[in-house]
Write a protein that holds these residues in place. Structure first.
Motif, short mmCIF file in Angstrom:
data_model
loop_
_atom_site.label_atom_id
_atom_site.label_comp_id
_atom_site.label_asym_id
_atom_site.label_seq_id
_atom_site.Cartn_x
_atom_site.Cartn_y
_atom_site.Cartn_z
N VAL A 1 -6.08 43.51 -58.64
CA VAL A 1 -4.84 44.28 -58.61
C VAL A 1 -4.93 45.29 -57.46
N HIS A 2 -3.96 45.19 -56.55
CA HIS A 2 -3.95 46.07 -55.37
C HIS A 2 -2.74 46.99 -55.46
N LEU A 3 -2.99 48.28 -55.64
CA LEU A 3 -1.89 49.25 -55.72
C LEU A 3 -1.60 49.74 -54.30
N ALA A 4 -0.33 49.79 -53.93
CA ALA A 4 0.03 50.31 -52.60
C ALA A 4 1.21 51.24 -52.72
N GLY A 5 1.11 52.38 -52.04
CA GLY A 5 2.22 53.34 -52.04
C GLY A 5 1.86 54.50 -51.14
N PRO A 6 2.83 55.36 -50.84
CA PRO A 6 2.52 56.54 -50.02
C PRO A 6 1.57 57.46 -50.78
N PRO A 7 0.71 58.20 -50.07
CA PRO A 7 -0.31 59.03 -50.75
C PRO A 7 0.30 59.99 -51.78
N THR A 8 1.53 60.44 -51.55
CA THR A 8 2.14 61.36 -52.52
C THR A 8 2.46 60.66 -53.84
N LEU A 9 2.66 59.35 -53.78
CA LEU A 9 2.99 58.60 -55.01
C LEU A 9 1.82 57.77 -55.51
N LEU A 10 0.70 57.86 -54.81
CA LEU A 10 -0.50 57.13 -55.23
C LEU A 10 -1.74 57.95 -54.87
N PRO A 11 -1.95 59.08 -55.56
CA PRO A 11 -3.13 59.88 -55.24
C PRO A 11 -4.40 59.11 -55.59
N LYS A 12 -5.46 59.40 -54.84
CA LYS A 12 -6.72 58.69 -55.05
C LYS A 12 -7.22 58.89 -56.47
N LEU A 13 -6.93 60.07 -57.01
CA LEU A 13 -7.35 60.37 -58.37
C LEU A 13 -6.76 59.41 -59.39
N PHE A 14 -5.74 58.68 -58.99
CA PHE A 14 -5.05 57.79 -59.90
C PHE A 14 -6.00 56.83 -60.60
N ASN B 1 16.68 49.98 -57.24
CA ASN B 1 17.44 50.61 -56.16
C ASN B 1 17.52 49.57 -55.06
N ARG B 2 18.59 48.80 -55.03
CA ARG B 2 18.71 47.72 -54.03
C ARG B 2 18.58 48.28 -52.63
N GLY B 3 17.82 47.57 -51.81
CA GLY B 3 17.68 47.99 -50.41
C GLY B 3 16.69 49.13 -50.23
N VAL B 4 16.07 49.59 -51.31
CA VAL B 4 15.05 50.65 -51.17
C VAL B 4 13.68 50.03 -51.43
N GLU B 5 13.38 49.72 -52.68
CA GLU B 5 12.06 49.12 -52.95
C GLU B 5 12.02 47.62 -52.66
N SER C 1 9.18 67.52 -56.82
CA SER C 1 9.23 68.12 -55.48
C SER C 1 9.50 67.01 -54.48
N HIS C 2 9.59 67.38 -53.22
CA HIS C 2 9.97 66.41 -52.19
C HIS C 2 8.76 65.55 -51.83
N LEU C 3 8.66 64.40 -52.44
CA LEU C 3 7.48 63.56 -52.24
C LEU C 3 7.70 62.52 -51.15
N LEU C 4 8.94 62.38 -50.69
CA LEU C 4 9.27 61.36 -49.69
C LEU C 4 10.15 61.96 -48.61
N GLU D 1 13.18 55.88 -44.82
CA GLU D 1 11.81 55.83 -44.31
C GLU D 1 10.88 55.10 -45.30
N TYR D 2 11.12 55.35 -46.59
CA TYR D 2 10.32 54.66 -47.60
C TYR D 2 10.50 53.15 -47.45
N HIS D 3 11.76 52.72 -47.30
CA HIS D 3 12.02 51.29 -47.19
C HIS D 3 11.34 50.72 -45.94
#
Ligand code: NCD
Length: 345
Positions: A200-213, A304-308, A268-271, A276-278
């Protein structure tokens, strides 16, 4: 129908699910899936039992899917609606649950925005020495076991529709992409998918996937997880990896599971922006070229069509399993209610 390996009264988390329990759910769901293809899509398995859904948070597919599952099993169903209930007069959630207990509820299906509410109600039902089973339909950021089980069933049925089983996913590469921090779906899926022996490979921006996860399963130096500390569980290595970019997660992946950006939970503003996320993490046809040619894309919904995920990809029946996930949901929830209700064939 097999139910010999089932002893659970409540389904609150997948953290301690055994491979035998996963297989029991998968096989029971396959049997109910067959029932759902008949002209009369109903069996008397839970006749005379009462199932109460208590959704303290918005839901389309999960609540309707549980309602339909209960009806297909011939149970009587009560749908509690918090906005028009005595909660607005100050009644507590535990007293609400006890009210439904007094009416003869056999199973409660509970969703709440705070983690731990289904567990608290289950503990109260046990303390009162009732036989009521509690099913967690999503508690805060914690878990959403029935969603992960329907995802598992969708994937395993793709590989063997007649005999879906956990071991079919062994060594498959599964990318889980997006807002993992706020996703109870991801947390439950990590338990089930790693139990199958998939990578299982988790991928996301560091704000939404902290290493501590990774610590919520087991703290490790290198993100390849050790067996869970519970000695009663089978001792298999759980293969979980974290990436802050998409490419290493998608490379040769067999499945890409996308997750909704849970804007309502972001404090808070995580993105920087959705656009840009897309650009960085959105799943498109072009990006799927990195994956195994037979790759399938999943999303628990709502999307959210066109986002994720790009809109055309989501609607492509050759690549997207999104509708199958919804269809599987009814059979899997029938299986869970049936097993919790003491299912006998
Ligand atoms: C999920 C949930 O509520 O956790 N949806 C669902 O149950 N199908 C995911 C989400 O809301 O994004």
């Amino acid at each position: 129908m097999v139910s010999s390996s089932w002893t659970r009264r409540h389904v609150l988390s997948l953290a301690d699910f055994t491979p035998a329990e996963y297989d029991t759910v998968l096989q029971t769901a396959a049997s109910f899936g067959e029932v759902l293809t008949r002209r009369t899509k109903k069996v008397p398995a839970l006749q005379g039992q009462v199932v109460t859904t208590m959704f303290f948070e918005s839901s389309t597919r999960t609540r309707s899917s549980f309602e339909l599952a209960a009806k297909r099993l011939s149970a009587d169903i009560l749908n509690f609606a918090p906005g028009t209930s005595s909660l607005t007069k100050g009644e507590t959630i535990l007293d609400t649950a006890k009210t439904y207990l007094a009416m003869g509820t056999d199973m409660m299906v509970i969703r709440h925005k705070e983690a731990g509410v289904p567990q608290a109600i289950a503990a109260e039902m046990d303390r009162l020495q009732t036989n009521v089973g509690v099913l967690n339909a999503g508690d805060g950021l914690h878990e959403h076991p029935s969603q992960a089980l329907l995802d598992l069933f969708t994937l395993c049925s793709q590989l063997d529709a007649d005999h879906p089983r956990l071991s079919l996913l062994k060594d498959k590469k599964i990318a889980v992409v997006g807002d993992i921090l706020h996703s109870r779906v991801a947390r439950s899926n990590i338990w089930s998918l790693t139990a199958s022996g998939a990578e299982v490979h988790l991928a996301g921006p560091p704000t939404l996937l902290p290493k501590l996860f990774a610590d919520f399963i087991h703290p490790t130096a290198d993100s390849t997880l050790l067996p869970p500390p519970n000695p009663s569980l089978p001792n298999f290595p759980r293969k979980l990896f974290l990436h802050w970019s998409l490419q290493p997660a998608l490379q040769d992946a067999d499945v890409v599971m996308t997750l909704r950006l849970q804007k309502e939970r972001m404090t808070s503003h995580l993105l920087p922006s959705l656009r840009e996320y897309h650009q960085q993490f959105g799943i498109t046809r072009d990006r799927l070229k990195l994956c195994n040619p037979d790759v399938k894309v999943m999303h628990p919904g709502p999307v959210n069509r066109g986002v994720e995920i790009s809109s055309d990809l989501m609607d492509d029946p050759d690549l997207s399993l999104v509708s199958q996930q919804v269809t599987s949901g009814v059979a899997v929830r029938m299986a869970l209610l049936y097993l919790m209700g003491g299912g006998k064939s």
